[in-house]
Design a protein around this motif. Structure first.
Motif, PDB file in Angstrom:
ATOM      1  N   ASN A 117      13.833 -19.946  11.539  1.00 17.07           N
ATOM      2  CA  ASN A 117      13.022 -18.892  10.934  1.00 17.07           C
ATOM      3  C   ASN A 117      11.730 -19.459  10.344  1.00 17.07           C
ATOM      4  OD1 ASN A 117      12.572 -16.137   9.925  1.00 17.07           O
ATOM      5  ND2 ASN A 117      12.922 -17.025   7.906  1.00 17.07           N
ATOM      6  N   GLU A 118      11.822 -20.589   9.654  1.00 18.20           N
ATOM      7  CA  GLU A 118      10.625 -21.216   9.079  1.00 18.20           C
ATOM      8  C   GLU A 118       9.702 -21.740  10.173  1.00 18.20           C
ATOM      9  OE1 GLU A 118      10.502 -23.683   5.706  1.00 18.20           O
ATOM     10  OE2 GLU A 118      12.319 -22.876   4.806  1.00 18.20           O
ATOM     11  N   MET A 119      10.309 -22.283  11.237  1.00 15.66           N
ATOM     12  CA  MET A 119       9.505 -22.765  12.360  1.00 15.66           C
ATOM     13  C   MET A 119       8.722 -21.621  12.987  1.00 15.66           C
ATOM     14  SD  MET A 119      10.865 -24.471  15.914  1.00 15.66           S
ATOM     15  CE  MET A 119       9.773 -24.600  17.344  1.00 15.66           C
ATOM     16  N   ILE A 120       9.382 -20.492  13.212  1.00 12.56           N
ATOM     17  CA  ILE A 120       8.731 -19.328  13.817  1.00 12.56           C
ATOM     18  C   ILE A 120       7.569 -18.845  12.945  1.00 12.56           C
ATOM     19  CG2 ILE A 120       9.040 -16.897  14.423  1.00 12.56           C
ATOM     20  CD1 ILE A 120      10.256 -18.795  16.465  1.00 12.56           C
ATOM     21  N   LYS A 121       7.777 -18.798  11.637  1.00 15.04           N
ATOM     22  CA  LYS A 121       6.700 -18.375  10.729  1.00 15.04           C
ATOM     23  C   LYS A 121       5.496 -19.304  10.837  1.00 15.04           C
ATOM     24  CE  LYS A 121       9.564 -16.078   7.215  1.00 15.04           C
ATOM     25  NZ  LYS A 121      10.059 -16.131   5.810  1.00 15.04           N
ATOM     26  N   GLY A 122       5.761 -20.597  10.943  1.00 14.92           N
ATOM     27  CA  GLY A 122       4.673 -21.562  11.080  1.00 14.92           C
ATOM     28  C   GLY A 122       3.913 -21.387  12.389  1.00 14.92           C
ATOM     29  N   LEU A 123       4.651 -21.127  13.465  1.00 14.92           N
ATOM     30  CA  LEU A 123       4.007 -20.904  14.765  1.00 14.92           C
ATOM     31  C   LEU A 123       3.139 -19.646  14.739  1.00 14.92           C
ATOM     32  CD1 LEU A 123       6.969 -21.750  17.180  1.00 14.92           C
ATOM     33  CD2 LEU A 123       4.919 -23.133  16.782  1.00 14.92           C
ATOM     34  N   GLU A 124       3.651 -18.604  14.095  1.00 14.61           N
ATOM     35  CA  GLU A 124       2.890 -17.348  14.010  1.00 14.61           C
ATOM     36  C   GLU A 124       1.604 -17.518  13.213  1.00 14.61           C
ATOM     37  OE1 GLU A 124       6.500 -14.078  14.399  1.00 14.61           O
ATOM     38  OE2 GLU A 124       5.943 -14.819  12.409  1.00 14.61           O
ATOM     39  N   LYS A 125       1.596 -18.493  12.297  1.00 15.27           N
ATOM     40  CA  LYS A 125       0.397 -18.770  11.507  1.00 15.27           C
ATOM     41  C   LYS A 125      -0.514 -19.799  12.174  1.00 15.27           C
ATOM     42  CE  LYS A 125       2.615 -17.753   7.065  1.00 15.27           C
ATOM     43  NZ  LYS A 125       3.086 -18.325   5.766  1.00 15.27           N
ATOM     44  N   ASN A 126      -0.143 -20.201  13.400  1.00 13.86           N
ATOM     45  CA  ASN A 126      -0.931 -21.158  14.194  1.00 13.86           C
ATOM     46  C   ASN A 126      -1.063 -22.528  13.529  1.00 13.86           C
ATOM     47  OD1 ASN A 126      -1.564 -19.397  16.408  1.00 13.86           O
ATOM     48  ND2 ASN A 126      -3.020 -18.352  15.062  1.00 13.86           N
TER      49      ASN A 126
END
Length: 249
Positions: free
Chosen positions: A206-215
């Motif tokens: 979940n934290e990884m996905i949030k980071g990816l979404e923030k580029n």
């Protein structure tokens, strides 16, 4: 990073973080391909998530890695995301283990050489497709090593260094280079004895996905953030802290 309508290859995707990440990406409308050494684990992964496309491959063997890349190029030419997640660890004493050199070679081949090999082999098709992205999975232990692992820390530190250099060398290309540093995560990787501070695979992904979404280019998940800071302010304290962590009984 756009997390929909991609074709994603995840190495080591049959369990743990890789499998959890596969499930999340499929839910977001991506085509997900995974590879792993064990056909049994790959079969179980397909039972959990039937939409997975699976390939058996031992990435520590260069010939298998090359043949696997050829299959991906031929069957999935639309591939635009590569996630180098596969890794192994040997928790042992360096001087008291007869096969220690063989263990070191296997870890280096799996954790460091395989990602490099796959990047080299698959970059041509990645760059032909929309918004190509390479994600290398490392660990907070690149900042402060855990003494139980004579080689794992070093292999991931090598991948971290390579990722930084590769990002610089490709800064004028269309390829996006991301590194994700995970803390201890409760997965089969720990063979039933994760550190007590380990977080769930769901939280980690979940934290990884949030980071990816923030580029973000470097995504430090949970405890990896703190270790990054402490290792720079008080490196000796960070080393003692990391090596005082207890495993679950």
């Amino acid at each position: 990073m756009k997390l929909e309508n991609n074709t994603v290859l995840i190495t080591g995707g049959s369990s743990g973080i890789g499998l959890e990440l596969s499930k999340v990406l499929i839910q977001k409308g991506n085509k997900v391909i995974i590879c792993g050494r064990s056909n049994e684990k790959l079969t179980k992964a397909r039972e959990i998530e039937p939409k997975l496309i699976t390939y058996q491959c031992d990435l520590s063997i260069s010939e298998e890695c090359i043949n696997f890349s050829k299959k991906i190029t031929e069957k999935h030419p639309e591939l635009n995301v590569l996630i180098n997640n596969a890794a192994i660890v040997n928790k042992t004493n360096f001087l008291n283990t007869d096969t220690i050199v063989e263990m070191a070679e296997n870890e280096m081949q799996t954790n460091f050489m395989a990602p490099i090999r796959l990047i080299h082999l698959l970059s041509p098709i990645l760059q032909k497709n929309n918004k190509p992205t390479i994600i290398n999975i490392t660990t907070g232990l690149i900042y402060t090593p855990r003494a139980d692992y004579p080689f794992y820390n070093a292999t991931k530190a090598a991948l971290h260094s390579f990722t930084q250099v590769f990002r610089k060398q490709t800064e004028n290309s269309n390829i996006n280079i991301v590194e994700v540093m995970f803390p201890a995560v409760k997965t089969p990787w720990h063979k039933g004895k994760p550190p007590k501070i380990a977080i769930s695979a769901e939280k980690a992904v979940n934290e990884m996905i949030k980071g990816l979404e923030k580029n973000k280019k470097e995504i430090r998940v949970a405890g990896a953030k703190m270790l990054y800071i402490v290792s720079r302010i008080a490196p000796k304290f960070a080393f003692r802290k990391v090596n005082s962590l207890e495993d679950e009984e």
